[in-house]
Design a protein around this motif. Structure first.
Motif, PDB file in Angstrom:
ATOM      1  N   GLY A  18     -17.855 -27.490  25.704  1.00 17.95           N
ATOM      2  CA  GLY A  18     -17.993 -26.107  26.143  1.00 17.95           C
ATOM      3  C   GLY A  18     -18.117 -25.986  27.649  1.00 17.95           C
ATOM      4  O   GLY A  18     -18.578 -26.898  28.339  1.00 17.95           O
ATOM      5  N   ALA A  19     -17.699 -24.839  28.167  1.00 13.41           N
ATOM      6  CA  ALA A  19     -17.746 -24.596  29.614  1.00 13.41           C
ATOM      7  C   ALA A  19     -19.042 -23.933  30.045  1.00 13.41           C
ATOM      8  O   ALA A  19     -19.278 -23.756  31.240  1.00 13.41           O
ATOM      9  CB  ALA A  19     -16.569 -23.709  30.019  1.00 13.41           C
ATOM     10  N   PHE A  20     -19.891 -23.547  29.087  1.00  6.96           N
ATOM     11  CA  PHE A  20     -21.108 -22.810  29.407  1.00  6.96           C
ATOM     12  C   PHE A  20     -22.341 -23.683  29.160  1.00  6.96           C
ATOM     13  O   PHE A  20     -22.369 -24.505  28.237  1.00  6.96           O
ATOM     14  CB  PHE A  20     -21.208 -21.535  28.562  1.00  6.96           C
ATOM     15  CG  PHE A  20     -20.102 -20.554  28.816  1.00  6.96           C
ATOM     16  CD1 PHE A  20     -20.244 -19.553  29.765  1.00  6.96           C
ATOM     17  CD2 PHE A  20     -18.916 -20.634  28.104  1.00  6.96           C
ATOM     18  CE1 PHE A  20     -19.213 -18.650  30.006  1.00  6.96           C
ATOM     19  CE2 PHE A  20     -17.879 -19.738  28.339  1.00  6.96           C
ATOM     20  CZ  PHE A  20     -18.029 -18.741  29.291  1.00  6.96           C
ATOM     21  N   SER A  21     -23.345 -23.485  29.982  1.00  6.11           N
ATOM     22  CA  SER A  21     -24.611 -24.181  29.799  1.00  6.11           C
ATOM     23  C   SER A  21     -25.744 -23.211  30.097  1.00  6.11           C
ATOM     24  O   SER A  21     -25.536 -22.123  30.636  1.00  6.11           O
ATOM     25  CB  SER A  21     -24.703 -25.405  30.705  1.00  6.11           C
ATOM     26  OG  SER A  21     -24.587 -25.035  32.068  1.00  6.11           O
ATOM     27  N   VAL A  22     -26.963 -23.622  29.733  1.00  7.21           N
ATOM     28  CA  VAL A  22     -28.160 -22.810  29.959  1.00  7.21           C
ATOM     29  C   VAL A  22     -29.068 -23.570  30.908  1.00  7.21           C
ATOM     30  O   VAL A  22     -29.394 -24.739  30.674  1.00  7.21           O
ATOM     31  CB  VAL A  22     -28.890 -22.523  28.639  1.00  7.21           C
ATOM     32  CG1 VAL A  22     -30.181 -21.739  28.898  1.00  7.21           C
ATOM     33  CG2 VAL A  22     -27.989 -21.747  27.680  1.00  7.21           C
ATOM     34  N   VAL A  23     -29.465 -22.903  31.999  1.00  9.26           N
ATOM     35  CA  VAL A  23     -30.320 -23.538  32.999  1.00  9.26           C
ATOM     36  C   VAL A  23     -31.442 -22.582  33.378  1.00  9.26           C
ATOM     37  O   VAL A  23     -31.392 -21.380  33.104  1.00  9.26           O
ATOM     38  CB  VAL A  23     -29.526 -23.926  34.268  1.00  9.26           C
ATOM     39  CG1 VAL A  23     -28.372 -24.855  33.930  1.00  9.26           C
ATOM     40  CG2 VAL A  23     -29.013 -22.679  34.989  1.00  9.26           C
ATOM     41  N   GLY A  24     -32.474 -23.120  34.030  1.00 13.87           N
ATOM     42  CA  GLY A  24     -33.529 -22.282  34.562  1.00 13.87           C
ATOM     43  C   GLY A  24     -33.041 -21.529  35.783  1.00 13.87           C
ATOM     44  O   GLY A  24     -32.381 -22.099  36.654  1.00 13.87           O
ATOM     45  N   ALA A  25     -33.369 -20.236  35.874  1.00 15.68           N
ATOM     46  CA  ALA A  25     -32.841 -19.403  36.949  1.00 15.68           C
ATOM     47  C   ALA A  25     -33.289 -19.879  38.325  1.00 15.68           C
ATOM     48  O   ALA A  25     -32.529 -19.819  39.289  1.00 15.68           O
ATOM     49  CB  ALA A  25     -33.281 -17.949  36.737  1.00 15.68           C
ATOM     50  N   ARG A  26     -34.523 -20.362  38.433  1.00 19.10           N
ATOM     51  CA  ARG A  26     -35.029 -20.756  39.744  1.00 19.10           C
ATOM     52  C   ARG A  26     -34.767 -22.227  40.063  1.00 19.10           C
ATOM     53  O   ARG A  26     -34.486 -22.576  41.193  1.00 19.10           O
ATOM     54  CB  ARG A  26     -36.540 -20.466  39.826  1.00 19.10           C
ATOM     55  CG  ARG A  26     -36.860 -18.976  39.864  1.00 19.10           C
ATOM     56  CD  ARG A  26     -38.352 -18.736  39.863  1.00 19.10           C
ATOM     57  NE  ARG A  26     -38.984 -19.179  38.623  1.00 19.10           N
ATOM     58  CZ  ARG A  26     -39.010 -18.451  37.512  1.00 19.10           C
ATOM     59  NH1 ARG A  26     -38.438 -17.253  37.491  1.00 19.10           N
ATOM     60  NH2 ARG A  26     -39.610 -18.897  36.420  1.00 19.10           N
ATOM     61  N   SER A  27     -34.856 -23.080  39.047  1.00 21.68           N
ATOM     62  CA  SER A  27     -34.772 -24.520  39.314  1.00 21.68           C
ATOM     63  C   SER A  27     -33.376 -25.092  39.117  1.00 21.68           C
ATOM     64  O   SER A  27     -33.029 -26.117  39.687  1.00 21.68           O
ATOM     65  CB  SER A  27     -35.743 -25.273  38.402  1.00 21.68           C
ATOM     66  OG  SER A  27     -35.306 -25.203  37.053  1.00 21.68           O
ATOM     67  N   GLY A  28     -32.558 -24.451  38.271  1.00 18.72           N
ATOM     68  CA  GLY A  28     -31.264 -25.019  37.924  1.00 18.72           C
ATOM     69  C   GLY A  28     -31.353 -26.133  36.901  1.00 18.72           C
ATOM     70  O   GLY A  28     -30.342 -26.709  36.510  1.00 18.72           O
ATOM     71  N   GLU A  29     -32.565 -26.442  36.431  1.00 13.02           N
ATOM     72  CA  GLU A  29     -32.756 -27.526  35.468  1.00 13.02           C
ATOM     73  C   GLU A  29     -32.464 -27.046  34.057  1.00 13.02           C
ATOM     74  O   GLU A  29     -32.702 -25.877  33.718  1.00 13.02           O
ATOM     75  CB  GLU A  29     -34.200 -28.032  35.549  1.00 13.02           C
ATOM     76  CG  GLU A  29     -34.486 -29.233  34.681  1.00 13.02           C
ATOM     77  CD  GLU A  29     -35.899 -29.737  34.885  1.00 13.02           C
ATOM     78  OE1 GLU A  29     -36.265 -30.708  34.197  1.00 13.02           O
ATOM     79  OE2 GLU A  29     -36.618 -29.163  35.715  1.00 13.02           O
ATOM     80  N   ARG A  30     -31.929 -27.952  33.213  1.00 16.70           N
ATOM     81  CA  ARG A  30     -31.684 -27.616  31.818  1.00 16.70           C
ATOM     82  C   ARG A  30     -32.942 -27.933  31.010  1.00 16.70           C
ATOM     83  O   ARG A  30     -33.285 -29.102  30.837  1.00 16.70           O
ATOM     84  CB  ARG A  30     -30.498 -28.406  31.274  1.00 16.70           C
ATOM     85  CG  ARG A  30     -29.162 -27.996  31.896  1.00 16.70           C
ATOM     86  CD  ARG A  30     -28.020 -28.842  31.349  1.00 16.70           C
ATOM     87  NE  ARG A  30     -26.731 -28.350  31.801  1.00 16.70           N
ATOM     88  CZ  ARG A  30     -26.146 -28.696  32.934  1.00 16.70           C
ATOM     89  NH1 ARG A  30     -26.752 -29.555  33.733  1.00 16.70           N
ATOM     90  NH2 ARG A  30     -24.973 -28.206  33.284  1.00 16.70           N
ATOM     91  N   PRO A  31     -33.647 -26.928  30.528  1.00 14.61           N
ATOM     92  CA  PRO A  31     -34.927 -27.180  29.866  1.00 14.61           C
ATOM     93  C   PRO A  31     -34.747 -27.585  28.406  1.00 14.61           C
ATOM     94  O   PRO A  31     -33.709 -27.354  27.793  1.00 14.61           O
ATOM     95  CB  PRO A  31     -35.635 -25.821  29.958  1.00 14.61           C
ATOM     96  CG  PRO A  31     -34.513 -24.827  29.930  1.00 14.61           C
ATOM     97  CD  PRO A  31     -33.364 -25.485  30.662  1.00 14.61           C
TER      98      PRO A  31
END
Length: 309
Positions: free
Chosen positions: A21-34
């Motif tokens: 997939g081309a989409f991922s979910v990250v934290g808005a401030r950190s950019g980390e994938r929780p």
């Protein structure tokens, strides 16, 4: 609401995920994938937004156990090549509201994520471990053990105020109550299930060395030494020494939970039997022990007992 348990929410996210997939979910401030979307990608924006909402629900559920679990404000990012040599375009959309698109150079995004991960990696590791263990207990219907852990943690956490200390208290409490509430075989099964729920890492040729190096980088141990031996009959053995183990414990009780779970997630065959023996307390958070693999062993990777030097 996609489910009432951590396992149901995680299963829902895994059904939404796509390998390419081309989409991922990250934290808005950190950019980390929780956790629990770390390592997952999604084929459509709709699926990713649903996964982001499920992530918020999952982490809200974790806060029932540990109020210190960080907030991430998960957003959806699409990565695609612009075709013009200008880097990737990342479109960000909050799970609850639209956000403006933003463009970042890939190296800048990686550096930003690395900085976020190093701000307080010990706290995030502790939360990941405690969440994974609670999830495994919930899946295996160990409600009494869950309640015992939380009751003991809330009582122990009245004094410490430092966030690092609180996280370490949670791991110490969890190891102690798992030892009290579950037999050795069930502790091993819970630990294996929890290791599988942690953010994925590549299997290591020497999972013990790799784990100790990682725990050292988190400052969970100040120094370590390890030597590895192989035996055709008894399997492999590692003689381990730790200095400055950050989890406070008595001179005889050694909470091995963070060591055991991290070794298992770095093992190519996580169901392989590991055991801890010859545990010696050296004082001031220093320990010496032998870790073995292969054979019929009941573990000791959650909590074990030691003798004085």
């Amino acid at each position: 609401m996609v489910g009432t348990t951590l396992r149901e929410i995680r299963d829902h996210i895994e059904r939404l995920a796509s390998d390419d997939g081309a989409f991922s979910v990250v934290g808005a401030r950190s950019g980390e994938r929780p956790v629990p979307v770390a390592g997952h990608r999604f084929a459509t924006r709709t699926a990713a937004v649903e996964a982001a909402r499920a992530t918020e629900q999952y982490r809200a559920a974790l806060r029932r156990y540990d109020p210190q679990v960080p907030f991430y404000d998960p957003i959806v990012c699409e990565e695609r090549s612009t075709g013009g040599g200008g880097g990737d375009t990342v479109d960000a959309e909050s799970s609850g509201s639209d956000r403006s698109n933003m463009t970042r150079d890939p190296s800048e995004r990686v550096n930003h994520e690395e900085r976020a991960r190093t701000e307080n990696p010990l706290i995030e590791f502790c939360h990941d471990v405690s969440g994974a263990v609670f999830e495994a207990l919930s899946t295996r219907d160990h409600g009494a053990a869950e309640r015992a852990i939380m009751d003991a943690y809330l009582a122990a956490a009245e004094a410490p105020t430092d966030r690092n200390t609180l996280c370490l208290v949670m791991l110490e409490t969890m190891a102690t109550e798992l030892e009290r509430q579950l037999d050795a075989a069930e502790r091993a099964r819970v630990l294996t299930a929890a290791a599988a729920a942690l953010p994925p890492v590549d299997p290591a040729s020497d999972p013990v060395e790799a784990s100790l190096e990682h725990l050292n980088s988190l400052s969970l141990v100040r120094e370590y030494g390890v030597s590895r031996e192989s035996d055709e009959e008894s399997g492999e053995a590692w003689a381990v020494s730790l200095r400055g183990y950050a989890i406070e414990c008595g001179e005889r009780r050694f909470p091995t939970l963070p060591i055991g779970i991290d070794i298992l997630r770095r093992t190519a065959a996580p169901t392989e039997a590991f055991g801890v023996s010859d545990v010696t307390a050296l004082g001031d958070g220093d320990w010496r022990f032998v870790l073995t693999s292969g054979g019929d062993r009941d573990g000791g990777l959650v909590c074990t007992r030691g003798e004085h030097a």
